[in-house]
Design an enzyme around this catalytic site. Structure first.
Site, mmCIF file in Angstrom:
data_model
loop_
_atom_site.group_PDB
_atom_site.id
_atom_site.type_symbol
_atom_site.label_atom_id
_atom_site.label_comp_id
_atom_site.label_asym_id
_atom_site.label_seq_id
_atom_site.Cartn_x
_atom_site.Cartn_y
_atom_site.Cartn_z
ATOM 1 N N TYR A 88 0.320 -14.013 -3.998
ATOM 2 C CA TYR A 88 1.693 -13.551 -3.724
ATOM 3 C C TYR A 88 2.632 -14.106 -4.788
ATOM 4 O O TYR A 88 2.512 -15.275 -5.178
ATOM 5 C CB TYR A 88 2.169 -14.058 -2.356
ATOM 6 C CG TYR A 88 2.168 -12.967 -1.315
ATOM 7 C CD1 TYR A 88 2.909 -11.799 -1.510
ATOM 8 C CD2 TYR A 88 1.445 -13.103 -0.133
ATOM 9 C CE1 TYR A 88 2.909 -10.791 -0.559
ATOM 10 C CE2 TYR A 88 1.447 -12.095 0.819
ATOM 11 C CZ TYR A 88 2.179 -10.939 0.600
ATOM 12 O OH TYR A 88 2.187 -9.943 1.528
ATOM 13 N N GLU A 90 6.417 -12.970 -5.087
ATOM 14 C CA GLU A 90 7.737 -12.323 -5.029
ATOM 15 C C GLU A 90 8.695 -12.948 -6.033
ATOM 16 O O GLU A 90 8.724 -14.170 -6.188
ATOM 17 C CB GLU A 90 8.368 -12.455 -3.636
ATOM 18 C CG GLU A 90 7.858 -11.432 -2.655
ATOM 19 C CD GLU A 90 6.917 -12.052 -1.658
ATOM 20 O OE1 GLU A 90 6.201 -13.011 -2.053
ATOM 21 O OE2 GLU A 90 6.897 -11.586 -0.509
ATOM 22 N N ASP A 243 11.735 10.678 -16.327
ATOM 23 C CA ASP A 243 10.490 10.337 -15.643
ATOM 24 C C ASP A 243 9.363 10.918 -16.495
ATOM 25 O O ASP A 243 9.100 12.116 -16.459
ATOM 26 C CB ASP A 243 10.507 10.950 -14.237
ATOM 27 C CG ASP A 243 9.183 10.769 -13.510
ATOM 28 O OD1 ASP A 243 8.209 10.314 -14.133
ATOM 29 O OD2 ASP A 243 9.124 11.106 -12.306
ATOM 30 N N THR A 269 4.409 6.543 -14.176
ATOM 31 C CA THR A 269 3.198 6.007 -13.561
ATOM 32 C C THR A 269 2.314 5.581 -14.725
ATOM 33 O O THR A 269 2.558 5.947 -15.870
ATOM 34 C CB THR A 269 2.447 7.072 -12.734
ATOM 35 O OG1 THR A 269 2.344 8.255 -13.519
ATOM 36 C CG2 THR A 269 3.162 7.373 -11.443
ATOM 37 N N LYS A 272 -1.856 8.379 -15.321
ATOM 38 C CA LYS A 272 -2.086 9.780 -15.704
ATOM 39 C C LYS A 272 -2.594 9.804 -17.154
ATOM 40 O O LYS A 272 -3.638 9.240 -17.417
ATOM 41 C CB LYS A 272 -0.800 10.579 -15.499
ATOM 42 C CG LYS A 272 -0.368 10.603 -14.024
ATOM 43 C CD LYS A 272 0.786 11.554 -13.777
ATOM 44 C CE LYS A 272 1.116 11.673 -12.305
ATOM 45 N NZ LYS A 272 2.037 10.643 -11.823
ATOM 46 N N ARG A 278 -3.333 2.690 -11.040
ATOM 47 C CA ARG A 278 -2.318 3.377 -10.237
ATOM 48 C C ARG A 278 -1.177 2.396 -10.034
ATOM 49 O O ARG A 278 -1.279 1.446 -9.254
ATOM 50 C CB ARG A 278 -2.891 3.780 -8.882
ATOM 51 C CG ARG A 278 -4.010 4.771 -8.966
ATOM 52 C CD ARG A 278 -4.268 5.400 -7.633
ATOM 53 N NE ARG A 278 -3.421 6.555 -7.473
ATOM 54 C CZ ARG A 278 -3.776 7.792 -7.826
ATOM 55 N NH1 ARG A 278 -4.956 8.030 -8.338
ATOM 56 N NH2 ARG A 278 -2.945 8.798 -7.648
HETATM 57 N N1 DSN Z 1 0.831 13.943 -7.794
HETATM 58 C C1 DSN Z 1 1.370 13.806 -9.114
HETATM 59 C C2 DSN Z 1 1.387 15.089 -9.845
HETATM 60 O O1 DSN Z 1 0.456 15.816 -9.673
HETATM 61 O O2 DSN Z 1 2.303 15.375 -10.601
HETATM 62 C C3 DSN Z 1 2.686 13.182 -9.152
HETATM 63 O O3 DSN Z 1 2.957 12.393 -8.067
#
Ligand code: DSN
Length: 496
Positions: A88, A90, A243, A269, A272, A278
Site C-alpha cells: 500500500y 497512498e 485522450d 491507457t 493498447k 492495463r
Molecule cells: N474499450 C476501449 C475501446 O475499445 O476503445 C476503450 O475503453
C-alpha cells in the site's frame, strides 16, 4: 507482559526432548504454511487453471483484431505478477500515508521519468501522474481536477467514434458518469465524410462555452487536428484535454501526430498500442499558461488539482505492480524495435483497409492512417452484429461499431478492426492479405446465412449453428484460421 515473555521463552523451560519436538512441530508448521502459500495455481485451483489455459489457447489460435487490445510483453507480465502487488502506498513519492515505501517511491519516480521521456516532454513544462487504475478513472480524474461539478465538457459523440467517458448520454438516459456529474454536449462527424466537423464544433462551443474540450477517440481512423482543437479552445476559453489512449504507442514512436504541442492535459491507457499493462496515465502542463496584455504571467495550476483528483479524490492505494509495468513499457518505447513495431501496425492497418476495399467493402473515411479502420457492412448487406458474430465463430475477434449515419447505437452497421495485437505476433503485410481473405470468406458466408435466416440476429445465429451446411463451412474456416494463426508466437508465460 509476563505471559508474553513466558510464552516467548517457555521452550527454555522445557526438557530437551520437548524442545526437539516443539522445533520439529514448528518447522512442520512453517513447511505446511509455505506449501499452501506457494502452491502452484495448477495444483491449488485446477478448475481456474483450466479456464486460463483455455483462454490462452483462444488467444493463440484466434486472430485478434479488436483495435484496443494487444499482447503485452513478458517483462510487463513479470511486473504485474511481482511482490509490488502487496504494497500500500497512498500518496505520492516522498509523501506516503504508510511506511515501507522506499523502493516503491523509486519505482514510481522511475515510471514518471520514463513516461515523460517516452513523449520527449520537458519536466519543467509537464508533470505526470502514473497512478490511475485505467483510462476511465483517469478521464474522470481529469474532469474532477479541472472543472467543477456540473462543469461543461464537449467530446466526440460515442456513435461517431468517441468514448463513453467523453460525456456519453442518450436522449433517454445519462449513460456515463461523465455525463451524470458533468454537463456534456457532444460534437459530431460529418456523416458524408466520416471526418470530425470542426466548423460545427466551433459553432457549438461558442454557444455552450465548455470548460473542457476533449480531443480523443475510440473509433476514428484519421489523425486528429490538434491545432484546430487548440484554436477552438482558445476562442472559447476551454482547456484542451487529449485522450490519446488508442494511439499512445504510435505517438511515442513518432508515427502519428502528437497531442502534446497543443494540449493542456493528455491522458492515456497503457495497454493498447503502447502494449503495456492495463493502467492509466495523466500528463498535465506546468509553468506559464498565458501572458496578459500587461505582461503578467498566468501559471498553470493543474498539478495539484489533478494529483488530488486521483488521490484522495477518486482512488485509494496505487497499483504498484502496474506502475512498475508502466515504467518498463515506457522504456520499451524508446527502442528501435518498438518504433519498427508501431510503423508496422500502421502499415498492416493500411493493407487491411486496402485489401477489404479491393474486395468491395466500404471503409469509413476511405482508409486509415492509424492502427484501426471501420468497415461499413451496409455495403455487404449485413449488420455489424452479424458480422461480429460470424467472425467470432471462425476465431476472428473484432467488435461491432456504429458508422456515421447509423440511426441507433443499439444496431450498429459496422465492424471496427485494429492491428496492434496481430502486429505484436509478427504479422506483416503479406500475412494481412491472408487475414483479408479470411474476413471476406467469413462475411460472404454470413450473407448466405442471412439470406436464408432473414433479418433477425437470433434466427441468424440459429441457422449458423443448426443448418449443417453452414455449421460445416464455419468449422472448416475456423480450422484453417487456427492453423494459420498458430504459426505466430504469442508473448508471455507458456500456459498463462
Ligand atoms: N474499450 C476501449 C475501446 O475499445 O476503445 C476503450 O475503453
Amino acid at each position: 507482559m509476563f505471559s508474553r515473555v513466558y510464552r516467548t521463552c517457555n521452550h527454555l523451560l522445557m526438557p530437551k526432548r520437548s524442545v526437539a519436538l516443539h522445533s520439529r512441530k514448528m518447522s512442520n508448521n512453517i513447511d505446511n504454511i509455505a506449501k499452501v502459500l506457494n502452491a502452484n495455481l495448477q495444483d491449488s485451483d485446477p478448475e481456474l487453471w483450466d479456464l486460463i489455459k483455455k483462454e490462452k489457447h483462444r488467444q493463440r489460435v484466434g486472430l485478434e483484431l479488436i483495435a484496443s487490445e494487444n499482447f503485452t510483453t513478458f517483462s510487463v507480465l513479470q511486473c504485474l505478477g511481482s511482490c509490488l502487488h502487496n504494497k500500500y502506498s497512498e500518496g505520492l513519492p516522498g509523501q506516503r500515508y504508510y511506511g515501507g515505501n522506499e523502493y516503491i517511491d523509486q519505482i514510481e519516480i522511475l515510471a514518471q521519468k520514463r513516461a515523460l521521456e517516452a513523449y520527449n516532454l520537458d519536466s519543467e513544462k509537464w508533470g505526470v501522474n502514473v497512478q490511475p487504475y485505467s483510462g476511465s478513472p483517469a478521464n474522470f480524474a481529469v474532469y474532477t481536477g479541472i472543472t467543477e461539478p456540473h462543469g461543461r465538457i464537449m467530446g466526440l459523440d460515442l456513435p461517431d467514434g468517441g468514448h463513453l467517458t467523453h460525456g456519453f448520454f442518450t436522449p433517454s438516459k445519462k449513460i456515463s458518469a461523465t455525463s451524470l456529474f458533468f454537463e456534456s454536449m457532444p460534437y459530431k462527424v460529418d456523416p458524408a465524410t466520416g471526418l470530425i466537423d470542426y466548423d460545427q464544433l466551433l459553432i457549438s462551443a461558442r454557444l455552450f462555452k465548455p470548460r473542457v474540450i476533449i480531443a480523443g477517440v475510440s473509433c476514428y481512423s484519421r489523425p486528429l487536428d490538434y491545432k484546430r482543437f487548440r484554436e477552438i479552445c482558445d476562442e472559447v476559453g476551454a482547456y484542451l484535454f487529449s485522450d490519446m489512449a488508442h494511439i499512445s504507442g504510435l505517438v511515442a514512436a513518432g508515427v502519428t501526430p502528437s497531442p502534446f504541442e497543443y494540449s493542456d492535459v493528455v491522458s492515456t491507457t497503457t495497454h493498447k498500442s503502447l502494449r503495456g499493462p492495463r493502467a492509466g496515465v495523466i500528463f498535465f502542463r506546468k509553468g506559464v499558461r498565458s501572458v496578459t496584455p500587461k505582461g503578467e504571467k498566468i501559471l498553470y495550476d493543474l498539478e495539484n488539482r489533478i494529483n488530488q483528483a486521483v488521490f484522495p479524490g477518486l482512488q485509494g492505494g496505487p497499483h504498484n505492480h502496474a506502475i512498475a509495468a508502466i515504467a518498463t513499457c515506457m522504456k520499451q518505447t524508446k527502442t528501435p524495435e518498438f518504433v519498427a513495431y508501431a510503423k508496422q501496425i500502421v502499415a498492416n492497418a493500411k493493407r487491411l483497409s486496402d485489401g477489404l476495399q479491393d474486395k468491395g467493402y466500404k471503409v469509413v473515411t476511405g482508409g486509415t492512417e492509424v492502427h484501426m479502420l471501420l468497415v461499413d457492412l451496409r455495403s455487404a448487406k449485413l449488420s455489424g452484429a452479424k458480422g461480429e458474430f460470424i467472425l467470432e465463430e471462425i476465431n476472428i475477434a473484432c467488435n461491432k461499431n456504429t458508422v456515421p449515419g447509423d440511426k441507433s447505437a443499439l444496431n450498429p452497421s459496422g465492424i471496427r478492426l485494429g492491428t496492434p495485437a496481430l502486429t505484436t505476433r509478427g504479422l506483416v503485410e503479406e500475412d494481412i492479405d491472408k487475414v483479408v481473405d479470411f474476413i471476406d470468406r467469413g462475411l460472404k458466408l454470413a450473407r448466405e446465412i442471412s439470406a436464408k435466416s432473414g433479418p433477425k440476429l437470433v434466427d441468424f445465429k440459429k441457422a449458423a449453428h443448426e443448418v449443417e451446411e453452414f455449421a460445416k463451412s464455419i468449422a472448416n474456416l475456423r480450422d484453417e484460421i487456427e492453423e494459420f494463426s498458430g504459426k505466430f508466437p504469442l508473448p508471455g508465460y507458456p500456459d498463462l
